[in-house]
Design an enzyme around this catalytic site. Sequence first.
Site, PDB file in Angstrom:
ATOM      1  N   ASP A  43       2.987  -3.170   8.199  1.00  0.00           N
ATOM      2  CA  ASP A  43       1.964  -3.032   7.160  1.00  0.00           C
ATOM      3  C   ASP A  43       0.991  -1.914   7.532  1.00  0.00           C
ATOM      4  OD1 ASP A  43       0.469  -3.458   4.883  1.00  0.00           O
ATOM      5  OD2 ASP A  43      -0.185  -5.476   5.410  1.00  0.00           O
ATOM      6  N   THR A  73       1.147   3.587   2.244  1.00  0.00           N
ATOM      7  CA  THR A  73       1.873   3.863   3.499  1.00  0.00           C
ATOM      8  C   THR A  73       3.137   3.018   3.554  1.00  0.00           C
ATOM      9  OG1 THR A  73      -0.328   4.129   4.479  1.00  0.00           O
ATOM     10  CG2 THR A  73       1.551   4.152   5.987  1.00  0.00           C
ATOM     11  N   LYS A  83      -8.252  -4.719   6.446  1.00  0.00           N
ATOM     12  CA  LYS A  83      -7.199  -4.587   5.456  1.00  0.00           C
ATOM     13  C   LYS A  83      -7.692  -5.178   4.128  1.00  0.00           C
ATOM     14  CE  LYS A  83      -3.079  -5.669   6.384  1.00  0.00           C
ATOM     15  NZ  LYS A  83      -2.774  -4.533   5.483  1.00  0.00           N
ATOM     16  N   GLY A 133       0.817  -1.215   0.000  1.00  0.00           N
ATOM     17  CA  GLY A 133       0.000   0.000   0.000  1.00  0.00           C
ATOM     18  C   GLY A 133       0.846   1.258   0.000  1.00  0.00           C
ATOM     19  N   GLU A 146      -1.064 -10.898   3.105  1.00  0.00           N
ATOM     20  CA  GLU A 146      -0.812 -10.083   4.311  1.00  0.00           C
ATOM     21  C   GLU A 146      -1.151 -10.882   5.568  1.00  0.00           C
ATOM     22  OE1 GLU A 146      -1.561  -5.691   2.336  1.00  0.00           O
ATOM     23  OE2 GLU A 146      -3.222  -6.663   3.342  1.00  0.00           O
TER      24      GLU A 146
END
Length: 219
Positions: free
Chosen positions: A81, A31, A94, A29, A103
């Site tokens: 994450d 971030t 998520k 992602g 993930e």
Amino acid sequence: MNADAKKKAAALAALEYVEDGMTVGVGTGTTVNHFIAALKDRRNRIAGAVSSSEASSRLLREAGVEVRSLNDTGDLALYVDGADESTRHLALIKGGGGALTREKIVAAASRRFVCIVDESKVVDVLGRFPLPVEVIPMARSLVARKLAAMGGRPVLRQGFKTDNGNEILDVHNLRITDPAALEAEIGLLVGVVEVGLFARRGADVLLVAGDSGVQALKR
Ligand code: 5RP
């Protein structure tokens, strides 16, 4: 500070948890992309990374970080994450990027899960963000009917295939007051590969970036 600057601040704060010699679990992602960029300077001090998506693997390799297989590394000391939503109890939604299954695998294999978010992601009750559910394509309609019977409104993510070759149903209209129970219930539906609720194995540390800095919430 704009949202992206906050994401970057949270990502940089996660560097504190990276120790020399570690193989780091790395999520997916925008971030996490800041975290990967920052790992570039540490590439010679870490053993490598286990990645949760093809997109992150590509960025890691571009940053000079060796991408390792979870089957070779065994358990990991650290997983970093992002999330789409988090409660203050560190239960997460998520899968906005569609990488929820890998993930969840990396999170399950990691002793510490550090989740990095900007403050807009912290909520009292999960579910404003549509809950992603990865499904085997032939079971899409079957699973959608079951999710509708649970009170959700599943919408097929158009034109999207996961790295595992599956599809995503984004489930709207859920107010998730018991995330662990719903995670188990949806996870048991035949045809579901994974659900984007991370409650049974939520984050251990939530780094929340706001205008006044980064706050660490711990489980
Ligand atoms: C990908 C994810 C991401 O962590 C989540 O979607 C947050 O993304 P971003 O950092 O871009 O806001 O779960 O599957």
